[in-house]
Write an enzyme that holds these catalytic residues in place. Sequence first.
Site, PDB file in Angstrom:
ATOM      1  N   ASP A 139      -7.127   4.129  -4.406  1.00 12.82           N
ATOM      2  CA  ASP A 139      -7.755   3.942  -3.088  1.00 12.82           C
ATOM      3  C   ASP A 139      -8.383   5.312  -2.780  1.00 12.82           C
ATOM      4  O   ASP A 139      -8.658   6.086  -3.718  1.00 12.82           O
ATOM      5  CB  ASP A 139      -6.716   3.517  -2.032  1.00 12.82           C
ATOM      6  N   LYS A 156       0.868  -1.185   0.000  1.00 11.79           N
ATOM      7  CA  LYS A 156       0.000   0.000   0.000  1.00 11.79           C
ATOM      8  C   LYS A 156       0.895   1.222   0.000  1.00 11.79           C
ATOM      9  O   LYS A 156       2.027   1.170   0.481  1.00 11.79           O
ATOM     10  CB  LYS A 156      -0.869   0.036   1.259  1.00 11.79           C
TER      11      LYS A 156
HETATM   12  P1  NDP Z   1     -13.060   7.410  -2.511  1.00 12.41           P
HETATM   13  O1  NDP Z   1     -12.026   8.440  -2.289  1.00 12.41           O
HETATM   14  O2  NDP Z   1     -13.597   7.201  -3.873  1.00 12.41           O
HETATM   15  O3  NDP Z   1     -14.311   7.662  -1.558  1.00 12.41           O
HETATM   16  C1  NDP Z   1     -14.166   7.711  -0.181  1.00 12.41           C
HETATM   17  C2  NDP Z   1     -15.519   8.084   0.411  1.00 12.41           C
HETATM   18  O4  NDP Z   1     -15.437   7.941   1.822  1.00 12.41           O
HETATM   19  C3  NDP Z   1     -15.880   9.536   0.157  1.00 12.41           C
HETATM   20  O5  NDP Z   1     -17.267   9.656   0.109  1.00 12.41           O
HETATM   21  C4  NDP Z   1     -15.317  10.235   1.389  1.00 12.41           C
HETATM   22  O6  NDP Z   1     -15.980  11.459   1.708  1.00 12.41           O
HETATM   23  C5  NDP Z   1     -15.557   9.213   2.459  1.00 12.41           C
HETATM   24  N1  NDP Z   1     -14.524   9.334   3.489  1.00 12.41           N
HETATM   25  C6  NDP Z   1     -13.191   9.154   3.335  1.00 12.41           C
HETATM   26  N2  NDP Z   1     -12.547   9.380   4.481  1.00 12.41           N
HETATM   27  C7  NDP Z   1     -13.492   9.700   5.369  1.00 12.41           C
HETATM   28  C8  NDP Z   1     -13.459  10.039   6.732  1.00 12.41           C
HETATM   29  N3  NDP Z   1     -12.296  10.094   7.401  1.00 12.41           N
HETATM   30  N4  NDP Z   1     -14.643  10.299   7.345  1.00 12.41           N
HETATM   31  C9  NDP Z   1     -15.809  10.237   6.661  1.00 12.41           C
HETATM   32  N5  NDP Z   1     -15.904   9.935   5.358  1.00 12.41           N
HETATM   33  C10 NDP Z   1     -14.764   9.666   4.728  1.00 12.41           C
HETATM   34  O7  NDP Z   1     -12.434   6.061  -1.929  1.00 12.41           O
HETATM   35  P2  NDP Z   1     -12.871   4.550  -2.228  1.00 12.41           P
HETATM   36  O8  NDP Z   1     -14.341   4.474  -2.404  1.00 12.41           O
HETATM   37  O9  NDP Z   1     -11.979   4.009  -3.275  1.00 12.41           O
HETATM   38  O10 NDP Z   1     -12.447   3.839  -0.859  1.00 12.41           O
HETATM   39  C11 NDP Z   1     -13.353   3.687   0.225  1.00 12.41           C
HETATM   40  C12 NDP Z   1     -12.878   2.569   1.124  1.00 12.41           C
HETATM   41  O11 NDP Z   1     -12.821   1.344   0.389  1.00 12.41           O
HETATM   42  C13 NDP Z   1     -11.488   2.730   1.724  1.00 12.41           C
HETATM   43  O12 NDP Z   1     -11.450   2.115   2.992  1.00 12.41           O
HETATM   44  C14 NDP Z   1     -10.599   1.936   0.769  1.00 12.41           C
HETATM   45  O13 NDP Z   1      -9.404   1.527   1.387  1.00 12.41           O
HETATM   46  C15 NDP Z   1     -11.524   0.770   0.476  1.00 12.41           C
HETATM   47  N6  NDP Z   1     -11.255   0.007  -0.734  1.00 12.41           N
HETATM   48  C16 NDP Z   1     -11.137   0.619  -1.940  1.00 12.41           C
HETATM   49  C17 NDP Z   1     -10.924  -0.132  -3.081  1.00 12.41           C
HETATM   50  C18 NDP Z   1     -10.863   0.473  -4.435  1.00 12.41           C
HETATM   51  O14 NDP Z   1     -10.725  -0.275  -5.396  1.00 12.41           O
HETATM   52  N7  NDP Z   1     -10.992   1.783  -4.598  1.00 12.41           N
HETATM   53  C19 NDP Z   1     -10.768  -1.586  -3.006  1.00 12.41           C
HETATM   54  C20 NDP Z   1     -11.008  -2.145  -1.691  1.00 12.41           C
HETATM   55  C21 NDP Z   1     -11.210  -1.348  -0.615  1.00 12.41           C
HETATM   56  P3  NDP Z   1     -15.353  12.844   1.200  1.00 12.41           P
HETATM   57  O15 NDP Z   1     -15.562  12.857  -0.273  1.00 12.41           O
HETATM   58  O16 NDP Z   1     -16.131  13.867   1.939  1.00 12.41           O
HETATM   59  O17 NDP Z   1     -13.919  12.803   1.598  1.00 12.41           O
HETATM   60  O1  2IT Z   2      -7.823  -1.896  -0.801  1.00 11.94           O
HETATM   61  C1  2IT Z   2      -7.769  -2.346  -1.954  1.00 11.94           C
HETATM   62  O2  2IT Z   2      -7.904  -3.551  -2.195  1.00 11.94           O
HETATM   63  C2  2IT Z   2      -7.542  -1.399  -3.050  1.00 11.94           C
HETATM   64  N1  2IT Z   2      -7.476  -0.191  -2.816  1.00 11.94           N
HETATM   65  C3  2IT Z   2      -7.367  -1.898  -4.453  1.00 11.94           C
HETATM   66  C4  2IT Z   2      -5.965  -2.364  -4.672  1.00 11.94           C
HETATM   67  C5  2IT Z   2      -5.621  -2.723  -6.095  1.00 11.94           C
HETATM   68  O3  2IT Z   2      -4.433  -2.976  -6.301  1.00 11.94           O
HETATM   69  O4  2IT Z   2      -6.473  -2.755  -6.972  1.00 11.94           O
END
Ligand code: NDP
Ligand code: 2IT
Length: 450
Positions: free
Chosen positions: A170, A130
């Site tokens: 992420d 990461k």
């Molecule tokens: P994005 O940046 O697309 O979206 C994050 C969302 O969560 C936004 O709506 C944001 O609000 C909100 N958010 C982030 N931090 C906070 C906080 N501290 N308090 C409240 N709301 C918060 O990220 P992703 O959707 O990609 O990621 C979301 C989660 O999923 C994370 O935990 C990530 O590690 C996990 N994940 C992501 C993957 C991926 O492929 N993208 C894969 C697997 C897991 P705001 O816009 O107001 O900041």
């Molecule tokens: O938490 C996760 O699994 C991710 N942010 C996606 C990682 C990836 O390499 O696609």
Amino acid sequence: MASKSQTDFSNFVNGLERRNPHENEFVQAVREVAHSVFPLIDSDADYRSAKILERMTEPDRVISFRVSWEDDERNIRVNRAWRVQFNRAIGPYKGGLRFHKSVNQSILKFLGFEQTFKNSLTGLPMGGAKGGSNFNPKGKSAREVMRFCQSFMSELFRHIGSDADVPAGDIGVGAREIGFLFGQYTRLTNEFEGALTGKGLSYGGSPVRKEATGYGAIYFLQCMLAKQDEALEGKRVAISGAGNVALFAAERGLQEGAKVITLSDSGGFIHCKSGLDEEALDAIKTLKLEKRGRLSELSERWKGVEYFDGKAPWGVECDVAAPCATQNELDGDAARTLIDNGLRVVVEGANMPSTDEAIQCFRDEGIVFGPGKAANAGGVAVSGFEQSQNAARLRWSRDDVNARLKSLMQSIHRKCAEEMERDEGIDYVDAANRAGFRKVADAMLAYGVV
Ligand code: NDP
Ligand code: 2IT
């Protein structure tokens, strides 16, 4: 655990805390896995003598670097950045990049550690990593984000590559940022290779990558429900977040007949008791993913949608909670409120969104709980598919990738179910940790002392 084992576990956790002072998230993530796998280690002399757990809980390396860049007012700005290359036992390092003001070494170590087990569960050859920066993308112009990404990659490029380490998105890193990062990577290396995933479709990206984490979480939820002889149709699903994961979980949930009743961002949450319809969700996707707006701008736009400022969605009545925003966003109080309000199932779209106390509450009340390591593995799985397509220089169809994603999520569920059959006392948390652990541990044993 037997009492000797309990003492060994306490000694392990004490040592872990001593070695990683101030790294609360990392300690939290390791403690959970260690608790799940201790009985396996206890009954296996090879694991014990090889110090498998001690080795698995130290990252292979942590690269820490400065990112200097110039903002639109020509001020010089300086951020901290890291790449945590956690474990390469079963494949090249793989895992996302996070740009958020809260990013620090502890958060990236917890994410890299969890990624190792998640990637193992996918069955694909991917190690765990990461990275990211405390850069805050909020309020920055596209040109500022571009200059930041270019400076970030000017250091990172020497540490990554399609057979070495393959970053992706992420929090705060989506298609736009991956474009800037990949553009700089090819420029610096003079290579066009799949050293990043989540790329745009015109330059080597995979169909369904952007939807994959959210869709995958819904496929996993369907498997959990089917095991209880239930179906998703008509279930009220409370989702937190309004980013990549949350919005595509909502989209797939809707397509599968669920009622998606909440979404949230860091400002507050929206509640729609009757469930969002497709038109509303499309408008929210445009607002969040294209215009980078706030959910507060939606209040009263549609009948039935209410906005609650400064609150998380965990006070609503729902059947399923799907935390899809960030770590530790659902605590013990929220868990108790959800349970009082009729909650039956939790599916984690985010990484470690539930606190230890929340998980304990769910366990105590027999709530079916799908941990992120298993439930959100669809994103990295389709990243793995993107790597395969890049290596073969071809593109699979959207339907093909979606079918492979669904079948892979079912296979992760099957691995968890098999672990639960092997030991009836365990839940999905232990099952996912054990299934992920076995493959990595056995590869490490095969390599000898490294
Ligand atoms: P994005 O940046 O697309 O979206 C994050 C969302 O969560 C936004 O709506 C944001 O609000 C909100 N958010 C982030 N931090 C906070 C906080 N501290 N308090 C409240 N709301 C918060 O990220 P992703 O959707 O990609 O990621 C979301 C989660 O999923 C994370 O935990 C990530 O590690 C996990 N994940 C992501 C993957 C991926 O492929 N993208 C894969 C697997 C897991 P705001 O816009 O107001 O900041
Ligand atoms: O938490 C996760 O699994 C991710 N942010 C996606 C990682 C990836 O390499 O696609």
